[in-house]
Design a protein around this motif. Structure first.
Motif, PDB file in Angstrom:
ATOM      1  N   THR A 114     129.825  37.435  11.585  1.00 44.38           N
ATOM      2  CA  THR A 114     130.301  37.785  10.239  1.00 44.38           C
ATOM      3  C   THR A 114     131.679  37.213   9.919  1.00 44.38           C
ATOM      4  OG1 THR A 114     131.258  39.857  11.059  1.00 44.38           O
ATOM      5  CG2 THR A 114     128.973  39.931  10.256  1.00 44.38           C
ATOM      6  N   ARG A 115     132.170  36.310  10.756  1.00 39.63           N
ATOM      7  CA  ARG A 115     133.476  35.694  10.505  1.00 39.63           C
ATOM      8  C   ARG A 115     133.285  34.307   9.903  1.00 39.63           C
ATOM      9  NH1 ARG A 115     136.730  36.915  16.166  1.00 39.63           N
ATOM     10  NH2 ARG A 115     136.393  39.190  16.185  1.00 39.63           N
ATOM     11  N   TYR A 116     133.843  34.119   8.721  1.00 36.23           N
ATOM     12  CA  TYR A 116     133.739  32.825   8.042  1.00 36.23           C
ATOM     13  C   TYR A 116     135.134  32.344   7.659  1.00 36.23           C
ATOM     14  CZ  TYR A 116     128.779  33.935   7.649  1.00 36.23           C
ATOM     15  OH  TYR A 116     127.468  34.245   7.926  1.00 36.23           O
ATOM     16  N   LEU A 117     135.405  31.098   8.001  1.00 41.16           N
ATOM     17  CA  LEU A 117     136.696  30.499   7.679  1.00 41.16           C
ATOM     18  C   LEU A 117     136.481  29.288   6.777  1.00 41.16           C
ATOM     19  CD1 LEU A 117     139.787  30.236   8.107  1.00 41.16           C
ATOM     20  CD2 LEU A 117     139.267  28.752  10.071  1.00 41.16           C
ATOM     21  N   ALA A 118     137.132  29.306   5.617  1.00 43.29           N
ATOM     22  CA  ALA A 118     137.116  28.144   4.720  1.00 43.29           C
ATOM     23  C   ALA A 118     138.534  27.608   4.609  1.00 43.29           C
ATOM     24  CB  ALA A 118     136.589  28.550   3.339  1.00 43.29           C
ATOM     25  N   ILE A 119     138.662  26.308   4.436  1.00 47.57           N
ATOM     26  CA  ILE A 119     139.997  25.724   4.275  1.00 47.57           C
ATOM     27  C   ILE A 119     139.971  24.721   3.132  1.00 47.57           C
ATOM     28  CG2 ILE A 119     140.442  25.980   6.749  1.00 47.57           C
ATOM     29  CD1 ILE A 119     140.581  22.515   5.657  1.00 47.57           C
ATOM     30  N   ALA A 120     141.124  24.579   2.484  1.00 45.34           N
ATOM     31  CA  ALA A 120     141.309  23.560   1.452  1.00 45.34           C
ATOM     32  C   ALA A 120     142.409  22.627   1.941  1.00 45.34           C
ATOM     33  CB  ALA A 120     141.695  24.207   0.125  1.00 45.34           C
ATOM     34  N   ALA A 121     142.023  21.401   2.248  1.00 47.14           N
ATOM     35  CA  ALA A 121     142.985  20.425   2.745  1.00 47.14           C
ATOM     36  C   ALA A 121     143.870  19.948   1.599  1.00 47.14           C
ATOM     37  CB  ALA A 121     142.260  19.252   3.378  1.00 47.14           C
ATOM     38  N   SER A 122     145.012  19.364   1.926  1.00 41.92           N
ATOM     39  CA  SER A 122     145.906  18.851   0.896  1.00 41.92           C
ATOM     40  C   SER A 122     146.348  17.445   1.241  1.00 41.92           C
ATOM     41  CB  SER A 122     147.131  19.768   0.747  1.00 41.92           C
ATOM     42  OG  SER A 122     147.907  19.758   1.930  1.00 41.92           O
ATOM     43  N   GLY A 123     146.776  16.730   0.203  1.00 45.23           N
ATOM     44  CA  GLY A 123     147.287  15.384   0.419  1.00 45.23           C
ATOM     45  C   GLY A 123     146.237  14.308   0.236  1.00 45.23           C
ATOM     46  N   GLY A 124     146.591  13.109   0.684  1.00 42.88           N
ATOM     47  CA  GLY A 124     145.673  11.987   0.636  1.00 42.88           C
ATOM     48  C   GLY A 124     144.741  11.987   1.833  1.00 42.88           C
ATOM     49  N   LEU A 125     144.014  10.907   1.992  1.00 42.60           N
ATOM     50  CA  LEU A 125     142.963  10.826   3.011  1.00 42.60           C
ATOM     51  C   LEU A 125     143.438  11.227   4.394  1.00 42.60           C
ATOM     52  CD1 LEU A 125     140.130   9.864   4.009  1.00 42.60           C
ATOM     53  CD2 LEU A 125     141.176   7.614   4.338  1.00 42.60           C
ATOM     54  N   ASN A 126     144.536  10.659   4.850  1.00 41.89           N
ATOM     55  CA  ASN A 126     144.937  10.855   6.239  1.00 41.89           C
ATOM     56  C   ASN A 126     145.594  12.198   6.482  1.00 41.89           C
ATOM     57  OD1 ASN A 126     144.241   8.109   7.373  1.00 41.89           O
ATOM     58  ND2 ASN A 126     145.485   7.553   5.611  1.00 41.89           N
ATOM     59  N   GLN A 127     146.292  12.716   5.492  1.00 36.25           N
ATOM     60  CA  GLN A 127     146.840  14.054   5.622  1.00 36.25           C
ATOM     61  C   GLN A 127     145.701  15.075   5.658  1.00 36.25           C
ATOM     62  OE1 GLN A 127     150.268  14.756   3.219  1.00 36.25           O
ATOM     63  NE2 GLN A 127     150.086  16.968   3.306  1.00 36.25           N
ATOM     64  N   GLN A 128     144.662  14.832   4.851  1.00 38.52           N
ATOM     65  CA  GLN A 128     143.505  15.716   4.870  1.00 38.52           C
ATOM     66  C   GLN A 128     142.754  15.604   6.194  1.00 38.52           C
ATOM     67  OE1 GLN A 128     141.661  16.441   0.656  1.00 38.52           O
ATOM     68  NE2 GLN A 128     142.060  14.254   0.813  1.00 38.52           N
ATOM     69  N   ARG A 129     142.768  14.436   6.772  1.00 39.20           N
ATOM     70  CA  ARG A 129     142.096  14.247   8.060  1.00 39.20           C
ATOM     71  C   ARG A 129     142.723  15.131   9.129  1.00 39.20           C
ATOM     72  NH1 ARG A 129     139.125   9.438   9.687  1.00 39.20           N
ATOM     73  NH2 ARG A 129     138.608   9.611  11.888  1.00 39.20           N
ATOM     74  N   THR A 130     144.046  15.208   9.142  1.00 36.32           N
ATOM     75  CA  THR A 130     144.698  16.086  10.110  1.00 36.32           C
ATOM     76  C   THR A 130     144.340  17.547   9.846  1.00 36.32           C
ATOM     77  OG1 THR A 130     146.717  16.322   8.783  1.00 36.32           O
ATOM     78  CG2 THR A 130     146.635  14.487  10.320  1.00 36.32           C
ATOM     79  N   GLY A 131     144.251  17.917   8.560  1.00 36.15           N
ATOM     80  CA  GLY A 131     143.888  19.284   8.214  1.00 36.15           C
ATOM     81  C   GLY A 131     142.478  19.642   8.640  1.00 36.15           C
ATOM     82  N   ILE A 132     141.541  18.720   8.453  1.00 39.33           N
ATOM     83  CA  ILE A 132     140.146  18.960   8.854  1.00 39.33           C
ATOM     84  C   ILE A 132     140.056  19.119  10.370  1.00 39.33           C
ATOM     85  CG2 ILE A 132     137.845  17.942   8.954  1.00 39.33           C
ATOM     86  CD1 ILE A 132     138.605  16.502   6.280  1.00 39.33           C
ATOM     87  N   THR A 133     140.748  18.241  11.085  1.00 34.14           N
ATOM     88  CA  THR A 133     140.751  18.307  12.547  1.00 34.14           C
ATOM     89  C   THR A 133     141.278  19.656  13.029  1.00 34.14           C
ATOM     90  OG1 THR A 133     141.067  15.914  12.735  1.00 34.14           O
ATOM     91  CG2 THR A 133     141.675  17.246  14.641  1.00 34.14           C
ATOM     92  N   ASP A 134     142.387  20.069  12.465  1.00 36.70           N
ATOM     93  CA  ASP A 134     142.988  21.332  12.897  1.00 36.70           C
ATOM     94  C   ASP A 134     142.181  22.541  12.434  1.00 36.70           C
ATOM     95  OD1 ASP A 134     144.949  19.879  14.119  1.00 36.70           O
ATOM     96  OD2 ASP A 134     146.503  20.279  12.622  1.00 36.70           O
ATOM     97  N   ALA A 135     141.450  22.392  11.326  1.00 30.39           N
ATOM     98  CA  ALA A 135     140.621  23.506  10.840  1.00 30.39           C
ATOM     99  C   ALA A 135     139.510  23.840  11.830  1.00 30.39           C
ATOM    100  CB  ALA A 135     140.020  23.155   9.482  1.00 30.39           C
ATOM    101  N   VAL A 136     138.925  22.804  12.425  1.00 28.43           N
ATOM    102  CA  VAL A 136     137.876  23.031  13.426  1.00 28.43           C
ATOM    103  C   VAL A 136     138.445  23.812  14.609  1.00 28.43           C
ATOM    104  CG1 VAL A 136     136.299  21.915  15.055  1.00 28.43           C
ATOM    105  CG2 VAL A 136     136.570  20.981  12.747  1.00 28.43           C
TER     106      VAL A 136
END
Length: 583
Positions: A114-136
């Motif tokens: 029952t635990r769900y985590l959503a994230i909204a990345a910010s910035g351009g492509l590469n800044q968002q890439r770091t956010g996606i990586t860390d979100a996992v």
């Protein structure tokens, strides 16, 4: 014959000779005058004289010009160096290693239903890439199901692309299925769409931070973490760091249209030359204004960049000279060209340039293009029709540049933004391909005084100062700097191969030492013919402590070591921290 008459006869005989000499002299003077009039000015000669960088943004003048007793004449070739310029000599002993150990439990065993985590990345492509990586990784820490991240569509970049437009979402979910459960959207509750609660977490939030501050909220409701960039600590448990690598280097694969177009651009560069350099050039007006540096454009530059600076209320006015001394000013295109020539890359080298709008346009690029006339970008090797599906989306265009830069033989950057750091780490993971980061903190003195030295002195100093900044194995200590740039936990050494190499070298040395003095000269002659030397396995030295800035914490070590870190400034103004750190 009387003496006066004899003298008169002598002068009479010499008169025709004098007339001939006078005529020839006059003709030579006329010819010299004509050649002087028709000859090119110093500005049109083959060599280049580089003025001080404060003279103008485009500080290349053609010469030869003598300044203070020195002639700064740049050779067209790269000269002879004691290193291979297209590869790392010791790269064969290192490889990327990010597999999970047997102790790392499978996702199905630890994920709470029952635990769900959503994230909204910010910035351009590469800044968002770091956010996606860390979100996992954050989802794994929280034992939660991750919803496919939402990409930033509102900030400076104004790109309407979704995750599926940039990345292969099915591959992303499948590849990470053993590590983290990932779904495309939140499930419905009672037939209604579940709207998550939104919140932010502090930057550099540690594993304990997530457990103590985020988990209690997650136990009550699903929520979305907004502006998710650099919201995870740099240092984590080894298993979590390896998960970071699996996400960044394996799970995040570009969508097929981007991959195919990127491969085509790479192929077209390869058709032009066996080797090519990719240069990530950040020299946009906004970035220069934010940096607070002086690029030599005088009053015009100060007025133009000053007008841009007024956009940010919280931007402090910097001392340009201090910023340059601390290595926080990106190199100009001219300085990049000089650095590359000094490092051994001749005018025949092909360069692919990934950049946005360059301040000063073609005039600013002119010195770099003069040094490296084989100058390309995606706009010059692809047609408008081919780029059509991507040209309206900044992140998709950035993805194309990312692919061409990643596949290059040598990657060079004049800055330390997100793309530069991510590619540096990626190239280490996949074989330590040469990655040149300017040692801006030390190079500025050489550029400043280049008119007071010969080219040979200039090139020698550049080569010396760039040791430790060339992408060689072990040139940065493990755990130092941003993990995305130095993923040391995921770099393994093939110790057996290294040992075999050393034993092979030792056997040659022992055989050499056993020879008596009477035969030593003969053997040395044979060895010289084979190119053998006793110090035949040189390595670039590790980065010394003097490259660190003594005043900053761990987060600041990276930009002090490599040049400039535009993410070090944190603000609630979205454009301020987004547009200057990415791409």
């Amino acid at each position: 014959m009387p003496l006066p008459r004899r003298r008169k006869l002598h002068h009479h005989r010499l008169r025709p000779l004098v007339q001939i000499v006078s005529a020839v002299s006059a003709a030579l003077l006329i010819l010299f005058a004509i050649l002087s009039f028709l000859s090119p000015s110093p500005d049109e000669s083959e060599h280049f004289n580089l003025r001080h960088h404060h003279t103008s943004v485009n500080a290349v003048v053609q010469d030869p010009v003598t300044n203070g007793g020195y002639v700064f004449s740049i050779p067209s070739d790269g000269g002879k160096l004691d290193r291979e310029i297209w590869s790392s000599r010791n790269a064969k002993f290192f490889y990327g290693c990010s597999n999970a150990s047997a102790k790392f439990a499978k996702a199905e065993a630890v994920t709470h239903p029952t635990r769900y985590l959503a994230i909204a990345a910010s910035g351009g492509l590469n800044q968002q890439r770091t956010g996606i990586t860390d979100a996992v990784v954050a989802a794994r820490i929280l034992n939660a199901t991750l919803v496919v991240p939402i990409l930033d569509q509102k900030s400076f970049w104004k790109d309407a692309s979704n995750f599926t437009d940039i990345f292969d979402v099915d591959w992303f979910i499948s590849f990470l299925s053993k590590d983290v459960k990932i779904i495309k959207k939140l499930p419905k509750r009672g037939g209604k769409t579940w709207t998550p609660y939104t919140m932010r977490v502090p930057r550099k939030c540690s594993e304990r931070c997530y457990v103590n501050r985020v988990l209690p909220v997650l136990l009550k409701k699903a929520f979305q973490l907004n502006k998710f960039d650099y919201r995870l600590a740099n240092k984590l448990d080894t298993e979590l760091q390896k998960l970071r690598c699996r996400v960044n280097y394996h799970a995040l694969k570009f969508a097929n249209p981007i991959l195919e177009m990127g491969k085509m651009l790479v192929q077209r560069m390869r058709m032009r030359s066996k080797h090519y350099i990719a240069l990530h050039l950040r020299f946009e007006p906004d970035m220069l204004a934010f940096s607070g540096c002086d690029y030599g454009g005088g009053e015009k530059e100060r007025n133009e960049l000053g007008a841009i600076q007024k956009r940010w209320k919280t931007l402090h006015k910097n001392n340009p000279d201090k910023e340059r001394r601390q290595g926080r000013c990106p190199l100009t295109p001219e300085e990049v060209g000089l650095m590359l020539r000094a490092l051994g890359y001749g005018s025949d080298v092909h360069i692919y340039v990934a950049s946005g709008e360059v301040y000063g346009g073609e005039e600013t690029l002119r010195p770099l293009k003069a040094l490296f006339p084989n100058f390309y970008s995606k706009d010059t090797i692809a047609t408008k029709e081919e780029l059509g599906p991507f040209s309206s989306f900044s992140s998709r265009m950035a993805a194309l540049d990312f692919i061409v830069c990643d596949e290059s033989d040598v990657f060079v950057t004049n800055n330390n933004g997100n793309m530069a750091r991510i590619l540096a780490g990626r190239r280490k993971y996949f074989g330590h391909k040469p990655t040149i980061r300017p040692n801006a903190k030390k190079l500025y003195r050489v550029f400043l005084g280049r008119n007071n030295m010969t080219w040979e002195e200039f090139a020698s100093r550049i080569c010396t100062l760039q040791r430790g900044f060339m992408g060689e194995p072990k040139e940065v200590r493990p755990g130092r700097g941003e993990f995305h740039e130095n993923p040391s936990t995921c770099i393994c050494e093939d110790s057996e191969a290294r040992e075999r190499e050393r034993e092979k070298a030792d056997s040659k040395h022992k055989k050499h030492r056993k020879l008596d003095d009477s035969s030593r000269k003969d053997v040395v002659a044979i060895d010289d013919q084979n190119g053998y030397e006793e110090n035949d396995v040189p390595e670039w030295p590790d980065l010394e402590d003097e490259e660190e800035d003594q005043s900053g914490p761990q987060e600041k070590l990276l930009y002090n070591a490599t040049g400039s870190d535009y993410d070090a400034f944190s603000s609630d103004e979205p454009e301020l921290e987004v547009m200057l750190s990415d791409e």
